[in-house]
Write an enzyme that holds these catalytic residues in place. Structure first.
Site, mmCIF file in Angstrom:
data_model
loop_
_atom_site.group_PDB
_atom_site.id
_atom_site.type_symbol
_atom_site.label_atom_id
_atom_site.label_comp_id
_atom_site.label_asym_id
_atom_site.label_seq_id
_atom_site.Cartn_x
_atom_site.Cartn_y
_atom_site.Cartn_z
ATOM 1 N N GLU A 76 -36.323 -108.629 -42.557
ATOM 2 C CA GLU A 76 -35.001 -109.182 -43.108
ATOM 3 C C GLU A 76 -34.463 -107.862 -42.834
ATOM 4 O OE1 GLU A 76 -33.381 -111.082 -46.657
ATOM 5 O OE2 GLU A 76 -34.710 -111.561 -46.823
ATOM 6 N N ASP A 77 -35.005 -106.539 -43.423
ATOM 7 C CA ASP A 77 -33.754 -105.283 -43.190
ATOM 8 C C ASP A 77 -34.470 -104.544 -42.000
ATOM 9 O OD1 ASP A 77 -33.261 -106.741 -45.744
ATOM 10 O OD2 ASP A 77 -34.078 -105.878 -47.252
#
Length: 365
Positions: A76-77
């Site tokens: 996600e990051d």
């Protein structure tokens, strides 16, 4: 601040045969991909996955789950994709990381309890491996512990989501230690006035309560030992959420909440549970209508314990919960206990989320 070595030490205590090479590779991978990223607090971002893995280790979960704890935000990051996770760590770990990533994208948009319940059901229905939920709960718990660094609006939004979605899920799965902490942390931001009033009131009683806990705990331990029962005795004040719920339910001020102290008695066998109960009732006067036998009739999520409330010689009511070590493990860890490491079974299979409801919390039932 937790360190990699701290987590490894926790795991070695319950699973010395764990694949620490895999764990080290996940740590190095996470550190590399999150390099240069910081949290709102200014701390290196790597602290967050380490703390999540530490919470999972406290639940004695398998190495797959702990590795996912280290990797849960990577897709996600960072620029890492799902295929890379599978290449480096295998399909099982990649699948769970993908599940956690998908849950993180869900947004809570309503305060309506019925709709919140629908969202809880949808969230559980999305999950085909319970470890996805366990990692997500650990992730939410650490985020709640560090919520101070966000804006007031974001604090309320996340705390509301925690109270309406994640605490009830922990509740259904019987993970008492996480459920109670999530509720208390959410209360701090959703009703700060009530939270701080309660904090001040309980702080003023804390010295008296600590003395009471020490005195009763010592007497209780000596009494059961005198009957040949080996027991682990502990006492504490109940959770803020539990006390506040009682105040609202009975429409009373905090000064009139007298049974805010609870004791736990962990004894070797089922027979000892009932033997200790009889002994307690001979030492202190039972409160009528306050005995519950959750051993004979367990709660839907598997929680088992004897609950009784008694009154001390000084007129102070208090609760005692009596259980075996296995019952205690289920009460604290709930369904996570079924994924705890057992020799010969490191939890590599899949399991679906059971349909459970009810209270699994040690201190708020």
């Amino acid at each position: 601040m937790i360190r990699y070595e701290d987590i490894q030490e926790k795991v070695e205590a319950y699973n010395p045969q764990a694949d620490f090479d895999l764990f080290r590779r996940a740590y190095v991978f996470s550190a590399r991909e999150h390099r240069g990223q910081t949290r709102r607090s200014g701390e290196p971002y790597l602290i967050h996955p380490l703390e999540v893995a530490g919470i999972l280790a406290d639940l004695h979960l398998d190495m797959t789950c702990l590795v996912v704890g280290l990797l849960h935000d990577v897709v996600e990051d960072t620029l890492v994709d799902q295929a890379t996770i599978e290449e480096y760590f295998g399909r099982d770990i990649a699948h769970i990381v993908d599940g956690v990533t998908k849950l993180s994208k869900l947004e809570f948009r309503t305060k309506e309890e019925r709709q919140a319940e629908n969202l809880r059901k949808m969230l559980l229905a999305m999950v085909d491996d319970i470890r996805v939920i366990l990692v997500k709960l650990a992730d939410r718990l650490h985020n709640m512990r560090t919520l101070d660094h966000l804006s007031p609006e974001k604090q309320v939004e996340i705390a509301l989501e925690t109270r309406e979605i994640y605490a009830p899920i922990a509740h259904r799965l019987g993970i008492g230690r996480i459920k109670s902490e999530l509720e208390d942390l959410a209360l701090r931001y959703l009703d700060p006035e009530a939270y701080h009033d309660l904090l001040r009131s309980l702080d003023s009683r804390r010295k008296l309560s600590d003395n009471f806990i020490e005195e009763v705990g010592k007497r209780l331990g000596q009494a059961v030992a005198g009957q040949g029962i080996q027991a682990e005795v502990s006492g504490r004040m109940k959770s803020f959420t539990s006390i506040l719920a009682k105040m609202k339910r009975q429409v009373i001020p905090v000064e009139q909440v007298y049974d805010y102290v609870a004791f736990r008695l962990v004894v070797p066998s089922l027979r000892d549970c009932y033997g200790a109960l009889g002994l307690i009732h001979s030492l202190w006067r039972p409160v009528p209508g306050r005995f519950r036998d959750y051993i004979a009739m367990p709660k839907p999520n598997g929680y088992q314990s004897l609950h009784t409330s008694v009154i001390s010689e000084k007129g102070q009511p208090f609760e005692v919960q009596i259980r075996t070590p296995e019952m205690h493990r289920i009460a604290e860890e709930g369904i996570a206990a079924h994924w705890s490491y057992k020799e010969g079974d490191q939890g590599r299979g899949k399991t679906t989320v059971p349909r459970v409801s009810g209270c699994g919390s040690t201190w708020t039932c």
